[in-house]
Design a protein around this motif. Structure first.
Motif, PDB file in Angstrom:
ATOM      1  N   ASN A   1       0.868  -1.177   0.000  1.00  0.00           N
ATOM      2  CA  ASN A   1       0.000   0.000   0.000  1.00  0.00           C
ATOM      3  C   ASN A   1       0.900   1.221   0.000  1.00  0.00           C
ATOM      4  O   ASN A   1       1.519   1.554   0.994  1.00  0.00           O
ATOM      5  CB  ASN A   1      -0.898  -0.013   1.244  1.00  0.00           C
TER       6      ASN A   1
ATOM      7  N   GLY B   1     -11.592  -9.219   3.161  1.00  0.00           N
ATOM      8  CA  GLY B   1     -12.680  -8.335   3.544  1.00  0.00           C
ATOM      9  C   GLY B   1     -13.145  -8.641   4.956  1.00  0.00           C
ATOM     10  O   GLY B   1     -12.964  -9.731   5.489  1.00  0.00           O
TER      11      GLY B   1
ATOM     12  N   MET C   1     -11.953  -7.010   7.488  1.00  0.00           N
ATOM     13  CA  MET C   1     -10.865  -6.631   8.390  1.00  0.00           C
ATOM     14  C   MET C   1     -10.665  -5.124   8.341  1.00  0.00           C
ATOM     15  O   MET C   1     -10.692  -4.545   7.256  1.00  0.00           O
ATOM     16  CB  MET C   1      -9.558  -7.323   7.998  1.00  0.00           C
ATOM     17  N   SER C   2     -10.454  -4.518   9.509  1.00  0.00           N
ATOM     18  CA  SER C   2     -10.130  -3.093   9.584  1.00  0.00           C
ATOM     19  C   SER C   2      -9.097  -2.900  10.707  1.00  0.00           C
ATOM     20  O   SER C   2      -8.934  -3.765  11.562  1.00  0.00           O
ATOM     21  CB  SER C   2     -11.386  -2.261   9.853  1.00  0.00           C
TER      22      SER C   2
ATOM     23  N   GLN D   1     -14.515  -9.117  11.762  1.00  0.00           N
ATOM     24  CA  GLN D   1     -15.955  -9.296  11.876  1.00  0.00           C
ATOM     25  C   GLN D   1     -16.267 -10.775  12.113  1.00  0.00           C
ATOM     26  O   GLN D   1     -15.417 -11.640  11.930  1.00  0.00           O
ATOM     27  CB  GLN D   1     -16.641  -8.786  10.619  1.00  0.00           C
TER      28      GLN D   1
ATOM     29  N   SER E   1      -8.702   2.285   9.199  1.00  0.00           N
ATOM     30  CA  SER E   1      -8.479   2.047   7.776  1.00  0.00           C
ATOM     31  C   SER E   1      -8.497   0.551   7.491  1.00  0.00           C
ATOM     32  O   SER E   1      -8.333  -0.260   8.410  1.00  0.00           O
ATOM     33  CB  SER E   1      -7.138   2.642   7.342  1.00  0.00           C
ATOM     34  N   THR E   2      -8.676   0.208   6.222  1.00  0.00           N
ATOM     35  CA  THR E   2      -8.608  -1.195   5.794  1.00  0.00           C
ATOM     36  C   THR E   2      -7.186  -1.587   5.417  1.00  0.00           C
ATOM     37  O   THR E   2      -6.928  -2.759   5.137  1.00  0.00           O
ATOM     38  CB  THR E   2      -9.534  -1.430   4.596  1.00  0.00           C
TER      39      THR E   2
ATOM     40  N   ALA F   1     -14.430  -0.923  15.349  1.00  0.00           N
ATOM     41  CA  ALA F   1     -13.990  -0.038  14.256  1.00  0.00           C
ATOM     42  C   ALA F   1     -14.811   1.243  14.249  1.00  0.00           C
ATOM     43  O   ALA F   1     -14.265   2.352  14.220  1.00  0.00           O
ATOM     44  CB  ALA F   1     -14.094  -0.761  12.917  1.00  0.00           C
TER      45      ALA F   1
ATOM     46  N   LEU G   1      -4.885 -11.143   4.572  1.00  0.00           N
ATOM     47  CA  LEU G   1      -5.761  -9.970   4.497  1.00  0.00           C
ATOM     48  C   LEU G   1      -6.966 -10.275   3.611  1.00  0.00           C
ATOM     49  O   LEU G   1      -6.835 -10.821   2.507  1.00  0.00           O
ATOM     50  CB  LEU G   1      -4.992  -8.777   3.942  1.00  0.00           C
TER      51      LEU G   1
ATOM     52  N   ASN H   1       0.280  -9.312   1.929  1.00  0.00           N
ATOM     53  CA  ASN H   1      -1.089  -9.464   2.419  1.00  0.00           C
ATOM     54  C   ASN H   1      -1.163 -10.379   3.643  1.00  0.00           C
ATOM     55  O   ASN H   1      -2.247 -10.835   4.008  1.00  0.00           O
ATOM     56  CB  ASN H   1      -1.981  -9.995   1.302  1.00  0.00           C
TER      57      ASN H   1
END
Length: 296
Positions: A170, A288, A290-291, A242, A230-231, A219, A286, A263
């Motif tokens: 990132n 979806g 996850m935050s 979650q 942030s993600t 979150a 990593l 990741n």
């Protein structure tokens, strides 16, 4: 004719010897006082014996001074000898060398009744109290400095371990904002939420606060409390999973991120594979759901 020489008063006539009598009396006396009395009595008898012939013939009647002769006879003592003195008191060996029991007892009483007087120096006491307070303060400062150094080392280690991962995964990680703080760990002890807050405190020196609830609501709660959420994964952050993501329960799951490699996200978590009150380290992929709550 044999004349028997008997000791004592019943002796033969013409056998009296004053010197032998003295020796016998001194030898037969058992006590020192009796010896002294015997010697004195015998000595008086000797003096009387030797003095009587000299004073027997005083004034003859032919002298014509009858009154003088009568007065001389009345004034002359019947026996001449020293006056008998009282026997001296028996003395002990200690009194001969100057020992007095009464004086020694008085000294002992004075020594036993006297108590030492302790004089306290107020200035010295104040100096000692100040030195003790300074030592306590210095110890507290050293402890605080050691804690800060430990947190700084942890922060530098976590930041440097994922610097390359940040660039490849990132290229733009948002800056972290500071949110509200709490005075203590407000989560339930032994749960994953308590473990994540404890790791935050060990790294940053304070507890984040301003929200409550189960792990899946952290979150949104942290964002409302002023923190950056942030993600994009980042070290020095709390990962929020979650329900059902990476094996989390129906109420979600949280952990403290220690490394990011592409990741792959490595976290320390409580009440997961090791059970309540225990930490374990796990790496997840990593995905979806996850935050990440960033520490400033």
């Amino acid at each position: 004719m044999n004349i028997e020489n008997t000791r004592g008063r019943h002796r033969a006539p013409g056998r009296h010897n004053p010197l032998i009598e003295l020796k016998l009396l001194a030898r037969e006396s058992a006590q020192p006082a009796m010896k002294a009395g015997a010697v004195v009595a015998a000595t008086g008898g000797l003096v009387a014996t030797f003095a009587n012939p000299a004073s027997a013939d005083t004034l003859k009647p032919a002298s014509g001074n009858v009154a003088a002769a009568a007065s001389a006879d009345s004034a002359a003592p019947a026996a001449v000898g020293p006056a008998t003195a009282a026997a001296p008191a028996a003395s002990s060996a200690l009194s001969k060398i100057g020992f007095a029991p009464e004086a020694q007892q008085a000294v002992a009483q004075r020594v036993s009744t006297s108590k030492p007087e302790v004089i306290e120096d107020v200035q010295v006491q104040a100096q000692r109290a100040a030195a003790k307070a300074a030592a306590v303060k210095a110890a507290a400062e050293r402890k605080a400095a050691a804690a800060r150094a430990s947190r700084d080392l942890t922060r530098r280690t976590l930041t440097s371990s994922t610097s390359s991962a940040k660039a490849s995964f990132n290229g733009s990680v948002p800056g972290a904002s500071a949110g509200m703080r709490a005075s203590s760990n407000w989560a339930t002890a032994g749960q994953c939420t308590w473990g994540a807050l404890n790791k935050w405190y060990q790294s940053e020196g304070y507890y984040p606060g301003g929200w409550t609830g189960n792990a899946m609501a952290w979150a949104s709660g942290a964002r409302s409390a002023g923190y950056t959420v942030s993600t994009a994964p980042r070290t020095r952050s709390i990962i929020v999973l979650q329900p059902g993501v990476a094996g989390s329960s129906s109420v979600g799951h949280v952990g403290w991120v220690t490394a990011v490699n592409g990741n792959q996200v490595t976290m320390i978590e409580m009440n997961a594979t090791a059970g309540a009150y225990n930490y374990d380290t796990r790496t997840v992929t990593l995905s979806g759901g996850m935050s990440f709550i960033y520490a400033p």
